[in-house]
Design a protein around this motif. Structure first.
Motif, PDB file in Angstrom:
ATOM      1  N   UNK A 160      -2.294   5.664  -0.670  1.00  0.00           N
ATOM      2  CA  UNK A 160      -3.127   5.024   0.219  1.00  0.00           C
ATOM      3  C   UNK A 160      -3.409   3.896  -0.776  1.00  0.00           C
ATOM      4  N   UNK A 161      -3.121   3.708  -2.082  1.00  0.00           N
ATOM      5  CA  UNK A 161      -3.641   2.900  -2.999  1.00  0.00           C
ATOM      6  C   UNK A 161      -2.844   1.380  -2.832  1.00  0.00           C
ATOM      7  N   UNK A 209       0.837  -1.150  -0.092  1.00  0.00           N
ATOM      8  CA  UNK A 209      -0.106  -0.030   0.013  1.00  0.00           C
ATOM      9  C   UNK A 209       0.765   1.245  -0.068  1.00  0.00           C
ATOM     10  N   UNK A 210       0.757   2.072  -0.869  1.00  0.00           N
ATOM     11  CA  UNK A 210       1.560   3.387  -0.926  1.00  0.00           C
ATOM     12  C   UNK A 210       1.346   4.225   0.044  1.00  0.00           C
ATOM     13  N   UNK A 255       3.888  -3.026 -12.376  1.00  0.00           N
ATOM     14  CA  UNK A 255       2.829  -2.849 -11.010  1.00  0.00           C
ATOM     15  C   UNK A 255       1.514  -2.527 -11.412  1.00  0.00           C
ATOM     16  N   UNK A 256       0.657  -3.091 -10.742  1.00  0.00           N
ATOM     17  CA  UNK A 256      -0.824  -2.938 -11.178  1.00  0.00           C
ATOM     18  C   UNK A 256      -1.767  -2.311  -9.800  1.00  0.00           C
ATOM     19  N   UNK A 257      -2.412  -1.393 -10.240  1.00  0.00           N
ATOM     20  CA  UNK A 257      -3.123  -0.567  -9.083  1.00  0.00           C
ATOM     21  C   UNK A 257      -4.549  -1.261  -9.016  1.00  0.00           C
ATOM     22  N   UNK A 258      -4.687  -1.747  -7.754  1.00  0.00           N
ATOM     23  CA  UNK A 258      -6.249  -2.432  -7.595  1.00  0.00           C
ATOM     24  C   UNK A 258      -7.273  -1.387  -7.366  1.00  0.00           C
ATOM     25  N   UNK A 259      -8.449  -1.686  -7.663  1.00  0.00           N
ATOM     26  CA  UNK A 259      -9.536  -0.931  -7.601  1.00  0.00           C
ATOM     27  C   UNK A 259      -9.657  -0.202  -6.165  1.00  0.00           C
ATOM     28  N   UNK A 260     -10.262   0.904  -6.021  1.00  0.00           N
ATOM     29  CA  UNK A 260     -10.761   1.449  -4.839  1.00  0.00           C
ATOM     30  C   UNK A 260     -11.794   0.391  -4.107  1.00  0.00           C
TER      31      UNK A 260
END
Length: 280
Positions: free
Chosen positions: A252-253, A247-248, A275-280
């Motif tokens: 906070x993603x 988690x950044x 790096x893949x960002x997960x949905x909120x």
């Protein structure tokens, strides 16, 4: 346990077996389980099966050729297992490929080792020196002339085991034939046959499994409770390493990070960290 015939070797009459947990992908082989994409390579595999020595998973090595099952790539592999602490599920992926093991006298082993090396090959296949021993070990995959595994699919699965009951919750083939095929030719068909799997799985507290170690080029997200595939994200090449997540602290993603260097036995190679960002 079956006895061997190698002079000077000692063979134990018994071997220990683990108990209390399910056995994954190690059901005994039989001629009936020989498989092929055509009746011709199926026949070839049945004949080859009869010629090899096979008396279960403790069949000792031989000069004539022993069928090793599970093979030296697996069941489980170096990626190891993952535990989902939310429901105490053990997540295990496996490789189901039989191999042929033949002991080679020292003189012949040294002659083979002295020959010019051939580029390529498949993993651990080939002559293994076993320096200081009277025999080398020749390892080859139990494959049809079309380059397809001789035993029936799946060739890799993912399994969830309940650590409280020690029972299998679900087990499903993992991976498709999209990037593999007979004679090394890609089928481009997403047939969920279950491919050999390397690396381990990442599980999250929210109940997701992330995995990249199939021979097709996907990052998969799987529901830890049911085994249902929720996402298959195409990558430029295959991956062989266990994903990680973080988690950044700034945004906070949550991100899932994978390395994609190329699937085993694939000619497609890369040097990518994605790096893949997960949905909120």
């Amino acid at each position: 346990m079956p006895k061997g015939s190698i002079p000077g070797e000692r063979y134990s009459p018994t071997q220990p077996y683990s108990t209390g947990m399910p056995v994954i992908g190690a059901d005994p082989l039989s001629e009936r389980r020989m498989w092929g994409v055509s009746m011709f390579d199926q026949l070839w595999c049945r004949v080859a099966f009869r010629k090899l020595r096979y008396e279960g998973d403790m069949t000792p090595p031989s000069l004539e050729g022993t069928l090793q099952w599970p093979g030296f790539y697996g069941g489980m592999n170096w990626g190891s297992a993952s535990v989902n602490r939310t429901n105490d599920y053990l997540i295990v992926n496996d490789i189901r490929l039989a191999q042929i093991l033949r002991l080679v006298p020292r003189a012949e082993t040294d002659r083979i080792l002295g020959e010019p090396k051939v580029e390529g090959g498949a993993g651990h296949d080939g002559i293994n020196p076993q320096a200081g021993a009277p025999y080398g070990a020749l390892l080859t995959g139990f494959m049809s002339p079309l380059g397809v595994p001789c035993q029936n699919p799946p060739f890799g699965t993912m399994t969830a085991i309940d650590l409280k009951t020690r029972a299998i919750v679900w087990q499903k083939p993992l991976g498709t034939t999209q990037d593999t095929g007979p004679l090394g030719i890609k089928t481009h068909l997403r047939i969920p046959i279950g491919t050999p799997t390397l690396s381990g799985a990442l599980t999250t507290g929210s109940g997701l499994i992330f995995y990249t170690g199939t021979t097709d080029y996907y990052l998969r997200a799987i529901d830890v409770r049911t085994g249902k595939e929720l996402l298959a994200k195409r990558m430029p090449v295959g991956g062989q390493a266990t994903p990680m997540t973080f988690v950044s602290p700034k945004t906070k993603k949550q991100y899932v990070v994978v390395t994609a260097g190329g699937a085993r036995q694939s000619l497609d190679r890369g040097d990518l960290v994605i790096a893949y960002k997960l949905p909120d």
